[in-house]
Every structure is written in C-alpha cells, then in structure tokens.
Design an enzyme around this catalytic site. Structure first.
Site, PDB file in Angstrom:
ATOM      1  N   ASP A   1      -0.255  39.573 -11.327  1.00 57.62           N
ATOM      2  CA  ASP A   1      -1.258  38.901 -10.505  1.00 57.62           C
ATOM      3  C   ASP A   1      -2.661  39.318 -10.920  1.00 57.62           C
ATOM      4  OD1 ASP A   1      -2.276  37.289  -8.431  1.00 57.62           O
ATOM      5  OD2 ASP A   1      -2.393  39.017  -7.093  1.00 57.62           O
TER       6      ASP A   1
ATOM      7  N   ARG B   1       0.814  -1.207   0.000  1.00 57.53           N
ATOM      8  CA  ARG B   1       0.000   0.000   0.000  1.00 57.53           C
ATOM      9  C   ARG B   1       0.853   1.265   0.000  1.00 57.53           C
ATOM     10  NH1 ARG B   1      -2.802   2.144  -2.631  1.00 57.53           N
ATOM     11  NH2 ARG B   1      -3.888   0.159  -2.737  1.00 57.53           N
TER      12      ARG B   1
ATOM     13  N   LYS C   1       2.014  25.602  -3.230  1.00 55.26           N
ATOM     14  CA  LYS C   1       0.733  25.017  -2.804  1.00 55.26           C
ATOM     15  C   LYS C   1       0.789  23.509  -2.995  1.00 55.26           C
ATOM     16  CE  LYS C   1      -1.719  29.266  -3.937  1.00 55.26           C
ATOM     17  NZ  LYS C   1      -2.694  29.929  -4.836  1.00 55.26           N
TER      18      LYS C   1
ATOM     19  N   LYS D   1       5.950  40.177  -2.260  1.00 57.45           N
ATOM     20  CA  LYS D   1       4.516  40.341  -2.437  1.00 57.45           C
ATOM     21  C   LYS D   1       4.028  41.638  -1.785  1.00 57.45           C
ATOM     22  CE  LYS D   1       3.459  35.447  -2.936  1.00 57.45           C
ATOM     23  NZ  LYS D   1       2.487  34.385  -2.633  1.00 57.45           N
TER      24      LYS D   1
ATOM     25  N   GLU E   1       5.753  40.656  -7.149  1.00 54.41           N
ATOM     26  CA  GLU E   1       4.344  40.510  -7.516  1.00 54.41           C
ATOM     27  C   GLU E   1       3.742  41.888  -7.743  1.00 54.41           C
ATOM     28  OE1 GLU E   1       1.036  37.791  -5.574  1.00 54.41           O
ATOM     29  OE2 GLU E   1       1.214  39.667  -4.472  1.00 54.41           O
TER      30      GLU E   1
END
Length: 279
Positions: free
Chosen positions: A218, A101, A136, A168, A197
């Site tokens: 952005d 597994r 992410k 940012k 950004e």
C-alpha cells in the site's frame, strides 16, 4: 469469483430496478403512439469504444416486451469506431421507445468501464502484471461493472466481503498482529484466499512469515516495491495499490509486482456516447 449464474441473477434484478425507476406506473408519452404501430431502427456509437453490456440490453427489452427482436453486429469486448452500428432492432414502437433510455444507459455505462480498462491494459501489455478492479464500484452495479472490467482486458479482485479475506490495518489492530489475523482467517475460512495489506517492508516480512497468499503493497515507493519483489521471490503474490494512475502505472508495473489494483477502473466512469435511431 464471477460466474454465469451470479451474473444472471444480478442482471435480472438490476435491470428490473432500472426499469421501475424510469417507467414507474407507465410510459405516458409512448401512449401517444398507436398500439399496433411497429418500427425498426439501429443503435450506433458516436465515438471509439470497447463494447460491454449486450446481455443487459437484451434483458431490458425482454422485460419490457419479449417480442422485440435484436440483431447484434458486435460482441462484448470488441473495439468499435465512431458511427459504427452496434445492433438493429424491430418490434412494437411503443416498447422500443419505452426501453430505449434504460437499454442505452446500461450499454453506455458498461462500455465506458470496458473502454477505460482497455486503455490501462494496453499501457502495461509489455509486462506480466494483471490489473485488478476493487470494491469501489457504483452502488448496485458491482456485478455488471466487474463483468465490464473483464471485457476491457483487466481482472476482478474479490467480488465482495464474502469470497476472500483482505486483512487491513484495522483488522490487524483488532486481532493483535498480522500473524494472528492470518491464522484466524485460515481457521474460519479454509481454502479461501488470504491477502494482507502492508505499509512497509517490515510488515511485508510479517505477512510472508504468516503465510499470506497475496500481500498488498500500500503506497510503497518504487524502490521499496522493487525490494519487495526481490525479497518475496515467489513466496506470495504481490499487489501494488494506492493512488495509482495513468502517470504512475507503467513504472509500478515494471517493478515486477504480480497485480496492480486500481479503483479508477470502476469509480471514475465516463459513459460511452451512443445513439438510438428509429427508421
């Protein structure tokens, strides 16, 4: 950037953790089988996919029982069809069933990432754009997922907070201006890439004047992206970002930006359907 040693260390640690959470203090069901029993078998895919994760599978079996022998019939990055054999194996039956597994979890997860990336990459193959992943990622699986991204024909953005600057809105506010933030980045991290950004064309001008290496657009409109490409004229690389999906991907790529970053490459994961069969 990803390198072999970074991947190797991450792979050993993450596989060990995945085995601990599954096996605990021992696989009690495997003890139903005589310790001397041996088995052979194969792993197949039930669906079309792009394969990624061979070394994670190998590491699982190595940590469980290094006498298990695997015979691969595919390479990472290879496209496979339903019912295709990915690898065969032989070894102690107890070990094979204990590792099953966890090994399949790694292979199905990373192949799922690679398959999604290949789908996105095919759509923009007629442009010069490079599709980038983001931070992410699933917690604890970043290195593995970023490796899988490259198997699917996409590219890695920064690995974490340590290898490149991404300035940012809140960084700019804290530093006082885009120019001040870029200047401080150059001072404390000479030689490291500096990305800024921006949210509009005025901020793009400021980032260009500050000498940013990469400028993130952005949630720019398509018209403003096209203007930004003309306005920048090679003075910096441009990266489009923000809610880009399979419906908006091609029009954004066709504006002429250098990069498109897509969180969905790693966070919207659907594992590939695999099956392990003992003979």
């Amino acid at each position: 950037m990803l390198n072999d040693e970074l991947l190797r260390q991450s792979r050993i640690e993450s596989v060990a953790l995945s085995l601990r959470e599954d096996i605990g203090d021992g696989d009690i069901t495997a003890r139903l089988i005589a310790p001397e029993a041996r088995a052979t078998g194969r792993v197949i895919t039930r669906e079309a996919a792009v394969i990624a994760g061979r070394r994670w599978v190998e590491e699982v079996f190595r940590q469980v029982d290094d006498t298990v022998v695997l015979h691969w019939q595919v390479q990472d990055g290879q496209t496979v069809v339903p019912d295709q054999v990915l690898f065969t194996f032989e070894g102690p039956a107890r070990s094979l069933l204990t590792a099953e597994r966890t090994a399949l979890n790694w292979l199905q997860t990373l192949s799922g990432v690679a398959t999604a990336c290949a789908s996105y990459a095919r759509q923009v193959a007629h442009t010069k754009v490079r599709l980038l992943d983001t931070r992410k990622t699933l917690p604890g699986l970043r290195m593995a997922e970023k490796y899988a991204v490259t198997c699917g024909g996409c590219y890695n953005h920064r690995i974490g907070l340590w290898d490149a600057f991404l300035i940012k809105e809140n960084h700019i506010a804290a530093c006082g201006s885009i120019g001040a933030a870029v200047a401080e980045a150059r001072r404390i991290g000479p030689g490291r890439p500096v990305e800024v950004e921006t949210e509009n064309l005025d901020e793009l001008d400021q980032a260009l004047s500050a000498g940013a290496d990469i400028i993130m657009l952005d949630e720019f409109s398509l018209a403003d992206m096209t203007t930004a490409v003309a306005q920048t004229a090679g003075r910096a690389k441009l990266e489009a970002s923000g809610n880009i999906n399979e419906q908006t991907l091609v029009p954004v790529a066709e504006t002429g930006v250098d990069y498109i970053s897509i969180g969905a490459l790693t966070k919207h994961l659907r594992a590939t359907d695999l099956s392990m069969r003992l003979n």
